[in-house]
Design an enzyme around this catalytic site. Structure first.
Site, PDB file in Angstrom:
ATOM      1  N   ALA A   1       0.796  -1.224   0.000  1.00 17.86           N
ATOM      2  CA  ALA A   1       0.000   0.000   0.000  1.00 17.86           C
ATOM      3  C   ALA A   1       0.828   1.273   0.000  1.00 17.86           C
ATOM      4  CB  ALA A   1      -0.918   0.002   1.226  1.00 17.86           C
TER       5      ALA A   1
ATOM      6  N   ASN B   1       2.095  -3.802   8.054  1.00 18.84           N
ATOM      7  CA  ASN B   1       3.112  -4.305   7.145  1.00 18.84           C
ATOM      8  C   ASN B   1       3.841  -3.157   6.449  1.00 18.84           C
ATOM      9  OD1 ASN B   1       2.993  -7.221   7.331  1.00 18.84           O
ATOM     10  ND2 ASN B   1       0.975  -7.087   6.413  1.00 18.84           N
TER      11      ASN B   1
ATOM     12  N   HIS C   1      -1.494   6.962   4.604  1.00 25.25           N
ATOM     13  CA  HIS C   1      -0.087   6.694   4.913  1.00 25.25           C
ATOM     14  C   HIS C   1       0.678   7.993   4.714  1.00 25.25           C
ATOM     15  CE1 HIS C   1      -1.127   2.427   4.774  1.00 25.25           C
ATOM     16  NE2 HIS C   1      -1.767   2.696   3.661  1.00 25.25           N
TER      17      HIS C   1
END
Length: 267
Positions: free
Chosen positions: A123, A189, A219
């Site tokens: 991602a 992750n 993020h």
């Protein structure tokens, strides 16, 4: 023409999306899925995909690429044997490598058996910049994971919060990447990927926030040092099948599989 052989460990949401996408690509593959004999997911595997029951079955099938898509425990349970047998493995549950002993074991198995370890970017982006920048001493990496409450319902309940009534962002964690990845194995992750690409698990600073106003998995990455600065804000649509991860992850996995087998590609 011999078709490339791809073995997938696990058949959760990401693996299912991968198989569906592979069936729609121009490139054809021989696919197999490793699942326990009593797994209810076996009934969901298409007839065109071979079912494997044990790691011995997988090794005997001799795949050219093994994709782990079953969680951190699967990394420890199955990948050492694959690496010892000389196979290339693609790890989606990168947080497993926050365990330094397991990380070293996999490196030793790969070196001794001739296998190769590949890590899924998933991602997050900017890993190419991070790898280059981290070669210069003094580079600092700060990562913030900000997700909707639907990604944290169980964790919030354990802390005594009701996800239906929480109105303000709540900091769940602040610390190093190894601690974050081990505390939240299904959510962080990305933190492990950034740490392994950059300045290491202990030196990558992570903050985890449950945000009732967030509609997507966000993020936020800050890299600074002698090479300059990078500030990235990535906002990903959550997977409809698993809000802890992003819809993009399955497509990142598809891209990684195709790049493994293609003749020309980006380094």
């Amino acid at each position: 023409m011999k078709l490339p052989k791809l073995a997938i460990i696990g058949y959760g949401a990401i693996a299912q999306q991968l198989v569906q996408q592979l069936q729609q690509t121009k490139q054809s593959y021989q696919c197999a899925v490793l699942l326990r004999a009593n797994s209810p997911r076996r009934a969901q595997v298409p007839d065109s995909v071979q079912l494997l029951t044990s790691i011995d079955d997988l090794l005997a099938w001799q795949p050219e690429l093994v994709v782990e898509a079953a969680g951190q425990q699967a990394v420890a349970a199955y990948l050492p044997s694959c690496l010892q047998a000389g196979h290339t493995v693609l790890i989606t549950s990168i947080g497993a490598l926050a365990d330094s002993a397991l990380h070293q074991q996999l490196l030793d198995d790969a070196r001794q058996g001739g296998g190769r370890i590949r890590l899924l970017s998933g991602a997050i982006g900017a890993l190419d910049y991070l790898r280059a920048a981290s070669r210069l001493p003094g580079t600092q990496v700060h990562y913030e994971s900000r997700k909707p409450l639907s990604a944290w319902q169980a964790e919030l309940a354990q802390l005594g919060y009701d996800s239906n009534t929480l109105k303000k962002p709540l900091v769940l964690f602040s610390g190093s990447a190894d601690q974050a990845a081990q505390r939240y194995p299904q959510n962080l992750n990305v933190a492990a990927a950034l740490a392994l690409a950059g300045v290491g698990m202990q030196h990558t600073q992570v903050q985890v926030i449950a945000d009732p106003s967030a509609q997507q998995n966000q993020h936020i990455l800050h890299i600074s040092g002698p090479a300059g600065e990078l500030h990235a804000h990535i906002s990903n649509t959550p997977s409809p099948d698993n809000p802890k991860t992003s819809l993009l992850v399955a497509y990142s996995l598809l891209d990684a599989v195709e790049r493994h087998f293609e003749v020309i590609g980006f380094a």
